[in-house]
Design a protein around this motif. Structure first.
Motif, PDB file in Angstrom:
ATOM      1  N   ALA A  98     -42.231  23.230  64.909  1.00 37.53           N
ATOM      2  CA  ALA A  98     -43.758  23.603  65.885  1.00 37.53           C
ATOM      3  C   ALA A  98     -43.928  22.774  65.886  1.00 37.53           C
ATOM      4  CB  ALA A  98     -44.332  23.231  63.564  1.00 37.53           C
ATOM      5  N   GLN A  99     -43.253  21.361  66.670  1.00 37.03           N
ATOM      6  CA  GLN A  99     -44.017  20.557  67.782  1.00 37.03           C
ATOM      7  C   GLN A  99     -44.387  21.567  69.458  1.00 37.03           C
ATOM      8  OE1 GLN A  99     -45.152  17.527  66.903  1.00 37.03           O
ATOM      9  NE2 GLN A  99     -43.995  18.495  64.911  1.00 37.03           N
ATOM     10  N   GLU A 100     -43.577  22.407  69.253  1.00 34.69           N
ATOM     11  CA  GLU A 100     -43.801  23.120  70.281  1.00 34.69           C
ATOM     12  C   GLU A 100     -45.016  24.108  70.405  1.00 34.69           C
ATOM     13  OE1 GLU A 100     -42.383  23.172  73.563  1.00 34.69           O
ATOM     14  OE2 GLU A 100     -43.819  24.534  74.067  1.00 34.69           O
ATOM     15  N   ILE A 101     -45.204  24.686  68.888  1.00 36.19           N
ATOM     16  CA  ILE A 101     -46.317  25.448  68.279  1.00 36.19           C
ATOM     17  C   ILE A 101     -47.835  24.844  68.674  1.00 36.19           C
ATOM     18  CG2 ILE A 101     -47.400  26.468  67.033  1.00 36.19           C
ATOM     19  CD1 ILE A 101     -44.799  27.328  65.353  1.00 36.19           C
ATOM     20  N   PHE A 102     -47.864  23.658  68.580  1.00 27.08           N
ATOM     21  CA  PHE A 102     -48.588  22.521  68.610  1.00 27.08           C
ATOM     22  C   PHE A 102     -49.754  22.315  69.910  1.00 27.08           C
ATOM     23  CE2 PHE A 102     -47.384  20.268  64.437  1.00 27.08           C
ATOM     24  CZ  PHE A 102     -47.319  20.938  63.484  1.00 27.08           C
ATOM     25  N   MET A 103     -48.199  22.146  70.323  1.00 33.78           N
ATOM     26  CA  MET A 103     -48.632  21.999  72.062  1.00 33.78           C
ATOM     27  C   MET A 103     -49.389  23.037  72.163  1.00 33.78           C
ATOM     28  SD  MET A 103     -47.673  19.977  74.620  1.00 33.78           S
ATOM     29  CE  MET A 103     -47.226  18.703  73.793  1.00 33.78           C
ATOM     30  N   GLN A 104     -48.792  24.355  72.539  1.00 33.10           N
ATOM     31  CA  GLN A 104     -49.741  25.270  73.023  1.00 33.10           C
ATOM     32  C   GLN A 104     -50.819  25.955  72.450  1.00 33.10           C
ATOM     33  OE1 GLN A 104     -48.468  26.977  75.549  1.00 33.10           O
ATOM     34  NE2 GLN A 104     -46.921  25.691  75.761  1.00 33.10           N
ATOM     35  N   GLU A 105     -50.941  25.128  71.265  1.00 31.61           N
ATOM     36  CA  GLU A 105     -52.181  25.113  70.662  1.00 31.61           C
ATOM     37  C   GLU A 105     -53.118  24.262  70.778  1.00 31.61           C
ATOM     38  OE1 GLU A 105     -53.985  26.571  68.413  1.00 31.61           O
ATOM     39  OE2 GLU A 105     -52.530  27.698  68.003  1.00 31.61           O
ATOM     40  N   SER A 106     -52.438  23.194  71.822  1.00 29.37           N
ATOM     41  CA  SER A 106     -53.707  22.157  72.414  1.00 29.37           C
ATOM     42  C   SER A 106     -53.851  22.349  73.906  1.00 29.37           C
ATOM     43  CB  SER A 106     -52.870  21.102  72.181  1.00 29.37           C
ATOM     44  OG  SER A 106     -52.691  20.231  71.306  1.00 29.37           O
ATOM     45  N   GLU A 107     -52.949  23.318  74.520  1.00 32.99           N
ATOM     46  CA  GLU A 107     -52.998  23.574  75.752  1.00 32.99           C
ATOM     47  C   GLU A 107     -54.171  24.661  75.613  1.00 32.99           C
ATOM     48  OE1 GLU A 107     -51.596  21.809  78.481  1.00 32.99           O
ATOM     49  OE2 GLU A 107     -49.671  21.191  78.042  1.00 32.99           O
ATOM     50  N   ASN A 108     -53.703  25.146  75.060  1.00 33.72           N
ATOM     51  CA  ASN A 108     -54.793  26.016  74.938  1.00 33.72           C
ATOM     52  C   ASN A 108     -56.305  26.282  74.365  1.00 33.72           C
ATOM     53  OD1 ASN A 108     -53.154  28.276  76.171  1.00 33.72           O
ATOM     54  ND2 ASN A 108     -52.499  28.697  73.643  1.00 33.72           N
ATOM     55  N   SER A 109     -56.284  24.929  73.218  1.00 37.23           N
ATOM     56  CA  SER A 109     -57.393  24.887  73.049  1.00 37.23           C
ATOM     57  C   SER A 109     -58.862  24.309  73.970  1.00 37.23           C
ATOM     58  CB  SER A 109     -57.383  23.187  72.317  1.00 37.23           C
ATOM     59  OG  SER A 109     -58.644  22.871  71.701  1.00 37.23           O
ATOM     60  N   PRO A 110     -60.110  24.841  72.954  1.00 34.57           N
ATOM     61  CA  PRO A 110     -61.245  24.458  73.836  1.00 34.57           C
ATOM     62  C   PRO A 110     -61.722  23.772  73.812  1.00 34.57           C
ATOM     63  CG  PRO A 110     -61.327  26.270  71.841  1.00 34.57           C
ATOM     64  CD  PRO A 110     -60.138  25.749  71.668  1.00 34.57           C
ATOM     65  N   TYR A 111     -61.006  22.265  73.275  1.00 33.61           N
ATOM     66  CA  TYR A 111     -61.576  21.430  72.789  1.00 33.61           C
ATOM     67  C   TYR A 111     -61.088  20.470  74.309  1.00 33.61           C
ATOM     68  CZ  TYR A 111     -62.670  22.880  68.149  1.00 33.61           C
ATOM     69  OH  TYR A 111     -63.168  23.363  67.162  1.00 33.61           O
ATOM     70  N   ASN A 112     -60.049  20.638  74.415  1.00 32.06           N
ATOM     71  CA  ASN A 112     -59.125  19.771  75.472  1.00 32.06           C
ATOM     72  C   ASN A 112     -58.904  20.708  76.841  1.00 32.06           C
ATOM     73  OD1 ASN A 112     -57.706  18.207  73.906  1.00 32.06           O
ATOM     74  ND2 ASN A 112     -56.494  19.421  73.633  1.00 32.06           N
ATOM     75  N   VAL A 113     -60.298  20.197  78.017  1.00 32.45           N
ATOM     76  CA  VAL A 113     -61.083  20.905  78.936  1.00 32.45           C
ATOM     77  C   VAL A 113     -60.987  19.955  80.441  1.00 32.45           C
ATOM     78  CG1 VAL A 113     -63.015  21.864  80.088  1.00 32.45           C
ATOM     79  CG2 VAL A 113     -62.712  21.161  77.481  1.00 32.45           C
ATOM     80  N   TYR A 114     -60.198  20.560  81.589  1.00 34.79           N
ATOM     81  CA  TYR A 114     -60.339  19.327  83.266  1.00 34.79           C
ATOM     82  C   TYR A 114     -61.543  19.990  83.360  1.00 34.79           C
ATOM     83  CZ  TYR A 114     -56.822  18.430  86.871  1.00 34.79           C
ATOM     84  OH  TYR A 114     -57.130  17.978  87.971  1.00 34.79           O
ATOM     85  N   PHE A 115     -62.305  19.310  84.148  1.00 34.32           N
ATOM     86  CA  PHE A 115     -63.168  18.816  84.817  1.00 34.32           C
ATOM     87  C   PHE A 115     -62.737  18.528  86.004  1.00 34.32           C
ATOM     88  CE2 PHE A 115     -64.722  18.009  80.369  1.00 34.32           C
ATOM     89  CZ  PHE A 115     -65.669  19.341  80.295  1.00 34.32           C
ATOM     90  N   ASP A 116     -62.730  20.137  86.903  1.00 31.67           N
ATOM     91  CA  ASP A 116     -62.273  19.106  88.526  1.00 31.67           C
ATOM     92  C   ASP A 116     -63.257  18.082  89.088  1.00 31.67           C
ATOM     93  OD1 ASP A 116     -60.624  18.735  90.416  1.00 31.67           O
ATOM     94  OD2 ASP A 116     -60.304  21.456  91.219  1.00 31.67           O
ATOM     95  N   GLY A 117     -63.169  17.269  90.079  1.00 30.71           N
ATOM     96  CA  GLY A 117     -63.615  16.810  90.735  1.00 30.71           C
ATOM     97  C   GLY A 117     -63.615  16.710  92.298  1.00 30.71           C
ATOM     98  N   PRO A 118     -64.478  16.330  92.922  1.00 29.01           N
ATOM     99  CA  PRO A 118     -63.964  16.198  94.820  1.00 29.01           C
ATOM    100  C   PRO A 118     -63.061  14.203  94.396  1.00 29.01           C
ATOM    101  CG  PRO A 118     -66.609  15.755  94.234  1.00 29.01           C
ATOM    102  CD  PRO A 118     -65.554  16.184  92.632  1.00 29.01           C
ATOM    103  N   ASP A 119     -63.069  13.579  94.036  1.00 26.09           N
ATOM    104  CA  ASP A 119     -62.419  12.540  94.527  1.00 26.09           C
ATOM    105  C   ASP A 119     -61.513  12.326  93.698  1.00 26.09           C
ATOM    106  OD1 ASP A 119     -61.795  10.148  95.587  1.00 26.09           O
ATOM    107  OD2 ASP A 119     -64.005   9.159  95.462  1.00 26.09           O
ATOM    108  N   LYS A 120     -60.212  12.960  94.433  1.00 28.04           N
ATOM    109  CA  LYS A 120     -59.154  12.713  93.280  1.00 28.04           C
ATOM    110  C   LYS A 120     -58.805  11.214  93.857  1.00 28.04           C
ATOM    111  CE  LYS A 120     -58.846  17.109  93.299  1.00 28.04           C
ATOM    112  NZ  LYS A 120     -60.133  17.800  93.415  1.00 28.04           N
ATOM    113  N   SER A 121     -59.168  10.192  94.084  1.00 24.35           N
ATOM    114  CA  SER A 121     -58.594   8.559  94.130  1.00 24.35           C
ATOM    115  C   SER A 121     -58.695   8.961  92.577  1.00 24.35           C
ATOM    116  CB  SER A 121     -59.286   7.633  94.931  1.00 24.35           C
ATOM    117  OG  SER A 121     -60.713   8.080  94.683  1.00 24.35           O
ATOM    118  N   LEU A 122     -59.543   9.038  91.942  1.00 21.85           N
ATOM    119  CA  LEU A 122     -58.786   8.620  90.336  1.00 21.85           C
ATOM    120  C   LEU A 122     -59.306   9.973  89.557  1.00 21.85           C
ATOM    121  CD1 LEU A 122     -59.245   5.852  88.938  1.00 21.85           C
ATOM    122  CD2 LEU A 122     -61.526   6.258  88.188  1.00 21.85           C
ATOM    123  N   GLY A 123     -58.163   9.936  88.472  1.00 25.20           N
ATOM    124  CA  GLY A 123     -58.239  10.984  88.105  1.00 25.20           C
ATOM    125  C   GLY A 123     -58.186   9.821  86.830  1.00 25.20           C
TER     126      GLY A 123
END
Ligand SMILES: Cc1ncc(C[n+]2csc(CCOP(=O)(O)OP(=O)(O)O)c2C)c(N)n1
Length: 532
Positions: A213-238
């Motif tokens: 089930a770990q694989e399924i939990f991981m997919q849920e996390s990848e697709n979760s609306p709660y986990n969000v990537y916001f891009d930003g111009p300054d890539k010296s730091l993430g």
């Protein structure tokens, strides 16, 4: 439906009611208590017959919640972080059995130890049990996560661990609620024996299932609306934020994010999103409340080259709460201590209330024990722990709930005399009773004081599981009724109390003393309520 100003705890409680909850099971503990109290006071919960009585401890609470889930209904189980230590046996095995009706386990962690013995981060427990976790960054997210979390739990077949920390639990924000769902009908599993009987042969299969089930939990996390990537111009730091840290980061960046940000509020940590951030940025800053859980995962033992900043390299303080100011400093911003305590807030050491029965109990006990220079007093957790401080300085230990009786037993076994235990009535029924049985079975030379104020005072005066029955519980466990001595802790009774304490210390066996007087706070509240 509508917009409400909710504490994080209230948002969780309302979301559970709206999501068709059938039972909340809990033992009080700051900062989780308000969830259950909200449900207890909710007219809708009463109408829907949602179970909401307090349980004797966190383990009985979690087992009952699992039983309700077994019967196909949605259950919520709430506790403070250290409560999960008590419930850990059920918790780890509920991850093996899985659930039937949706089940959410709330852990309210207390970094900075505002009212706790430690600041353990229970995301470690989530990882340990290998189940999905949710950690809201706002009160609205707390609501949404619980409202949808029961379905997630049912879809995945596992309990969900919901982690909040003190500021999330105890601060208010506007929350938009959703339509109320129907409660689920009772529907026990067709063949629950396959999952709910953890005999080795079956448990091995369940463990393989959990691993798969770990694989399924991981997919849920990848697709979760709660986990969000916001891009930003300054890539010296993430920047990675978990839970409430996202809130603090946003406060420090009123004009938007300059750096790419990965907001994580559903676990397991979404690996692809994480890799995207790490690949895009030169260095990483991890902002999380509690232990460096994600930071440690990122660093690993052999992750050479990747520069990760956070609690492990001193960018943020290793212990204590995360604060908006600490986040600002970590970002290199100029901070003017917005959140410093105003001078009008004076620091006061906590003290037992004037008129509290614990005071009179300690006064009499101290006077008798002055006659026994080798005496050791093993304390426990509750208002009476304040007996450690001046003027009483009456106890020598306080470790975890129930430990007073068992530590005094071990010390007595080692030759300490008199070995005295001081425990509250709620703590006694929480986890003192089994220790008393150990003492009875070995006729340990021990004097146990159950300081009975007929309530769970420390956490605000919730019902105490043994009120009115302590003598019969002790007798039932096997204490000789002649050595169960009840007294009224008042100044006028000091001489009589002291005589009883002396007698029972001199008795070579198990004695239970029960000084009983209602908590001054609950008494005052009752009197006020009667006047209305
Ligand atoms: C495992 C665990 N659960 C819950 C708590 C929170 N808590 C601290 S003391 C206490 C109970 C106190 O009640 P009682 O023993 O009756 O003493 P009183 O405060 O009434 O004097 C609770 C629930 C805790 N510290 N640890």
């Amino acid at each position: 439906m509508g917009k409400h100003l909710f504490l994080g705890d209230e948002a969780i409680a309302q979301a559970a009611i709206d999501a068709g909850l059938s039972g909340v099971y809990a033992y009080p503990g700051t900062p989780s208590t308000e969830v259950t109290e909200y449900i207890q006071n909710s007219p809708v919960a009463r109408e829907r017959k949602i179970h909401c009585n307090w349980s004797a401890n966190e383990k009985t609470a979690m087992e009952a919640a699992l039983g309700m889930s077994y019967a196909g209904k949605r259950s919520l189980c709430c506790m403070k972080h250290v409560g999960l230590n008590v419930a850990a046996d059920c918790f780890m095995n509920a991850a093996m059995s899985g659930i039937n009706g949706g089940m959410i386990i709330l852990t309210a962690d207390d970094p900075s130890m505002h009212s706790s013995q430690n600041e353990q981060d229970n995301r470690m427990y989530g990882n340990f049990a290998m189940i999905p976790m949710l950690e809201p960054s706002s009160q609205q997210e707390a609501y949404d996560m619980v409202y949808h979390g029961f379905e997630l739990s049912e879809k995945l077949g596992y309990p969900i661990l919901l982690r909040v920390t003190t500021r999330m639990a105890h601060s208010r924000a506007g929350v938009e609620t959703q339509p109320m769902k129907e409660q689920l009908p009772m529907h026990c599993p067709e063949d629950g024996r396959q999952c709910f009987i953890l005999l080795p042969a079956l448990a091995r299969q369940r463990y393989k299932k959990l691993i798969a089930a770990q694989e399924i939990f991981m997919q849920e996390s990848e697709n979760s609306p709660y986990n969000v990537y916001f891009d930003g111009p300054d890539k010296s730091l993430g920047i990675i934020t978990t839970g409430i840290a996202y809130n603090y980061l946003s406060e420090n960046c009123p004009n938007g994010f300059k750096h790419p940000v990965l907001k994580i509020t559903q676990y397991p940590v979404p690996q692809e999103k994480l890799e995207r951030l790490v690949d895009a940025c030169d260095e990483i800053l991890v902002l999380e409340e509690g232990y460096p859980v994600v930071e440690q995962q990122l660093k690993g033992l052999l992750s050479k080259g990747l520069k990760v900043h956070g609690r492990l390299d001193g960018t943020l303080q290793r212990d204590g709460e995360l604060t908006p100011d600490a986040v600002g400093v970590a970002l290199g911003l100029e901070i003017t201590e917005y959140y410093a305590k105003p001078e009008v807030v004076e620091q006061r050491p906590p003290a037992l209330c004037q008129g509290c029965g614990h005071r009179d109990m300690y006064q009499a006990l101290n006077e008798v024990l002055a006659e026994y220079p080798t005496a050791k007093v093993f304390g426990d957790i509750g208002c009476y722990t304040l007996g450690a401080l001046p003027p009483f300085r009456a106890i020598d230990s306080c470790i975890d709930m129930g430990a007073s009786i068992t530590m005094a037993k071990g010390a007595s076994d080692a030759g300490v005399f008199p070995a005295v235990s001081v425990i509250g009535d709620s703590t006694f029924t929480h986890s003192g009773m089994t220790g008393l049985l150990d003492c009875v079975n070995e006729n340990t030379n021990i004097t146990i004081v159950i300081s009975d104020n007929e309530t769970t005072a420390m956490t605000g005066g919730q019902d105490s599981a043994g009120t009115g029955r302590l003598e019969s519980i002790c007798a039932g466990i096997g204490v000789d009724p002649a050595h169960i001595r009840v007294m009224i802790p008042l100044k006028k009774n000091y001489e009589e109390m002291k005589a009883i304490i002396r007698e029972e210390i001199e008795y070579k066996g198990v004695s239970v003393l029960i000084p009983r007087r209602e908590c001054i706070q609950t008494l005052t509240r009752k009197k006020k309520a009667n006047k209305k």
